[in-house]
Scaffold this motif. Structure first.
Motif, mmCIF file in Angstrom:
data_model
loop_
_atom_site.group_PDB
_atom_site.id
_atom_site.type_symbol
_atom_site.label_atom_id
_atom_site.label_comp_id
_atom_site.label_asym_id
_atom_site.label_seq_id
_atom_site.Cartn_x
_atom_site.Cartn_y
_atom_site.Cartn_z
ATOM 1 N N ASN A 179 21.723 15.321 54.687
ATOM 2 C CA ASN A 179 22.062 16.683 55.094
ATOM 3 C C ASN A 179 22.475 16.668 56.570
ATOM 4 O O ASN A 179 21.645 16.477 57.452
ATOM 5 N N SER A 192 23.981 19.232 58.107
ATOM 6 C CA SER A 192 24.313 20.617 58.476
ATOM 7 C C SER A 192 23.984 20.939 59.932
ATOM 8 O O SER A 192 24.782 21.574 60.629
ATOM 9 N N ASP A 193 22.815 20.526 60.402
ATOM 10 C CA ASP A 193 22.397 20.932 61.746
ATOM 11 C C ASP A 193 23.223 20.261 62.840
ATOM 12 O O ASP A 193 23.446 20.840 63.899
ATOM 13 N N GLY A 214 26.969 24.530 55.355
ATOM 14 C CA GLY A 214 26.225 23.277 55.249
ATOM 15 C C GLY A 214 27.115 22.098 54.891
ATOM 16 O O GLY A 214 28.101 22.247 54.169
ATOM 17 N N ASN A 218 22.995 28.899 50.740
ATOM 18 C CA ASN A 218 22.551 28.019 49.649
ATOM 19 C C ASN A 218 22.131 26.625 50.094
ATOM 20 O O ASN A 218 21.863 25.767 49.255
ATOM 21 N N ILE A 219 22.112 26.379 51.402
ATOM 22 C CA ILE A 219 21.876 25.002 51.876
ATOM 23 C C ILE A 219 20.597 24.410 51.278
ATOM 24 O O ILE A 219 20.610 23.333 50.686
ATOM 25 N N GLU A 220 19.508 25.144 51.395
ATOM 26 C CA GLU A 220 18.224 24.620 50.914
ATOM 27 C C GLU A 220 18.221 24.415 49.398
ATOM 28 O O GLU A 220 17.810 23.379 48.894
ATOM 29 N N LYS A 221 18.701 25.467 48.700
ATOM 30 C CA LYS A 221 18.723 25.424 47.238
ATOM 31 C C LYS A 221 19.595 24.279 46.749
ATOM 32 O O LYS A 221 19.190 23.516 45.865
ATOM 33 N N ASP A 222 20.792 24.134 47.308
ATOM 34 C CA ASP A 222 21.719 23.071 46.906
ATOM 35 C C ASP A 222 21.112 21.700 47.178
ATOM 36 O O ASP A 222 21.238 20.771 46.373
ATOM 37 N N TRP A 223 20.496 21.588 48.360
ATOM 38 C CA TRP A 223 19.920 20.295 48.746
ATOM 39 C C TRP A 223 18.876 19.864 47.719
ATOM 40 O O TRP A 223 18.872 18.726 47.252
ATOM 41 N N GLU A 224 17.997 20.794 47.344
ATOM 42 C CA GLU A 224 16.956 20.465 46.372
ATOM 43 C C GLU A 224 17.562 20.097 45.021
ATOM 44 O O GLU A 224 17.177 19.109 44.394
#
Lengths: 369, 129
Positions: free
Chosen positions: A142, A144-145, A59, A122-128
């Motif tokens: 973000n 990442s995509d 990410g 961890n992308i989602e967790k880190d982002w939050e």
């Protein structure tokens, strides 16, 4: 094989991997190549010549604006404010209690512009975690995509990459842990001299749509120089031989950077960051355990989760382990009590119910001759 | 993928070569290609008993640990110690050099439950389809 109902993501190189005959497996929510021709052959190509990895699953977050440096510095254990433009820094990010949220690299791309590169899982967790702590004077996105990441690694990586840049790209100017833009195979790319293999090499950040073209160009340029496409299998054996921590295996929220051997990225004097107080107390008291490298004396391969015994008593567990292709030895990484963390300490690993002798050794396991 | 005639095959991807009352066993070409680079083989000792459909050892590739299942019941008469130091033989020559055990069978009728080469090939193709 994917679990029923689970939707796996694909990188923009998915079709390329399948065409090259890669064996695809689920990893961190993505369908990724684990190997093309064989883990050992790919591993040795990276140590002796070059290998090409698709790590686009990782990410990328961008932080921009007058408050960007303060924002990251308040979250990360390393000293972000001191990071110079064009340089890269490895850091941990912790909870208040000291547990590791993630380990990541930080790029300072401008005075007020940063990119953080985080683990795919961890992308989602880190982002939050991060977005919730962002100040008003910072734009946090973000990417990442839309971002692909491909990594030519190995002693021949530089000359292969230079072939694709008009005039050779003056890659000598991109020192270890620095990054700079170049036009590679006609595409605009952020060229970073970093990696996860213990070899010289690069990580190339580019638009996802450009990745298949650049991947093919690198493989063509590398064909006569021993370059092979490499999967996550070789990436794991290469990093294990270097004792580079893998999030989810060796480090997680139940471990802190001091016991994990990451004390060098915790800068207590550089101002406050989340977890500082707790980590300072751990430092003063001294950590109770330590992440060490072990080598098997008996036969057997220590694998993730195998119990470690010290003085005959349960004392910890193996967090990563493999047969090291460049070592010809079974090696492991794991937590042991401080009393048994010294080089030469004898421990045992419980492998399928049998106690096998092992000893703590100096790391990295692999050293270039 | 090779499926030599004259051998019997288990659904756990072991092959069996029968000579009199002795069964020589190993893992198939398909099994080794699925495993990838084999780096470790653990086998029972001579004289120990193995039981059909139970595990008798493990084979490990760089990434994975897989159990080995005995295709027949009996006493281990011989073990291929070569695989201790050269486990990669399992990849390069699964049907000859990388035999694993010779078993003195206690019930040769168990062989009837195994597959012929063509049946095993069909089984593999169906399983990996």
């Amino acid at each position: 094989m994917s679990e029923a109902g689970e939707t796996l993501l694909r990188t923009s190189l998915y079709d390329t991997h399948v065409r090259l005959g890669a064996k695809m497996v689920p990893f961190a929510g993505y369908e990724m190549p684990v190997q093309y021709t064989g883990v050992i052959e790919e591993h040795k190509a990276v140590r002796g010549a070059a290998g090409l990895f698709d790590i686009s699953h990782m990410g990328e977050f961008e932080a921009k604006g007058p408050g960007a440096a303060d924002f990251l510095d308040g979250l990360l254990t390393n000293n972000i404010k001191k990071l110079e433009v064009g340089k890269v820094l490895y850091s941990a990010m912790c909870r208040e209690e000291g547990g590791i949220v993630d380990d990541l690299t930080v790029y300072r791309l401008g005075a007020e512009r940063f990119m953080t590169v985080v683990n795919a899982s961890n992308i989602e967790k880190d982002w939050e975690w991060m977005a919730a702590r962002k100040g008003a004077d910072c734009d946090f996105r973000n990417l990442s995509d839309e971002t692909a990441l491909i990594a030519p690694q190995g002693p021949a990586a530089a000359e292969i990459l230079a072939d694709l840049i008009p005039g050779g790209g003056n890659l000598e100017a991109i020192a270890y842990y620095t990054a700079s833009e170049r036009e590679v195979a006609g595409r605009k790319i952020l060229v970073s001299r970093t990696g996860y293999t213990g070899e010289d090499g690069f990580e190339l950040y580019l638009a996802a749509g450009d990745a298949p073209h650049v991947w093919e160009a690198l493989l063509s340029a590398g064909a006569g120089r021993g370059m092979l496409p490499c999967g996550l299998g070789a990436r794991d054996t290469l990093r294990t031989e270097m004792k580079f921590a893998l999030y989810g295996n060796d480090i997680d929220e139940t471990t802190n950077p001091l016991e994990a051997g990451l004390g060098w990225v915790v800068k207590f004097k550089a101002g406050d960051f989340v977890g500082r107080e707790r980590l300072l107390r751990i430092k003063e008291e001294g950590p109770s355990r330590k992440l060490v490298g072990i080598e098997m004396l008996d036969r057997g391969i220590p694998r993730h989760g195998a119990p470690i015994l010290a003085g005959g008593e349960p004392a910890g567990a193996v967090t990563s382990g493999t047969m090291g292709p460049s070592l010809g030895k079974a090696i492991g990484i794991g937590y042991v009590p401080i009393s048994h963390a010294g080089v030469g300490s004898e421990v045992e690993v419980d492998i399928r119910g049998k106690r096998r002798a092992a000893k703590v050794v100096k790391t990295p396991f692999y050293r270039k001759k | 993928m090779e499926y030599p005639q004259g051998l019997k095959y288990s659904r756990e991807h072991e092959w069996v070569k029968v000579e009199g009352n002795v069964a020589t066993i190993g893992i198939t070409d398909f099994a080794q290609s699925e495993l990838g680079d084999v780096v470790y083989v653990e086998l029972p000792e001579v004289g120990s008993e193995v039981e059909a459909n139970n595990t008798f050892g493990v084979v490990e590739s760089v990434k994975a640990v897989s159990d080995l299942y005995a295709p027949v019941t009996g006493t281990v008469a011989e073990v291929n110690d070569q695989l201790n130091d050269t486990p990669e033989l399992v990849n390069s020559d699964p049907f000859e050099e990388a035999w694993m055990l010779r078993i003195e069978m206690s019930d040769a009728s168990e062989l009837d439950g195994l597959l012929h080469a063509d049946e095993y090939k069909a089984f593999v193709e169906e399983e990996s389809a």
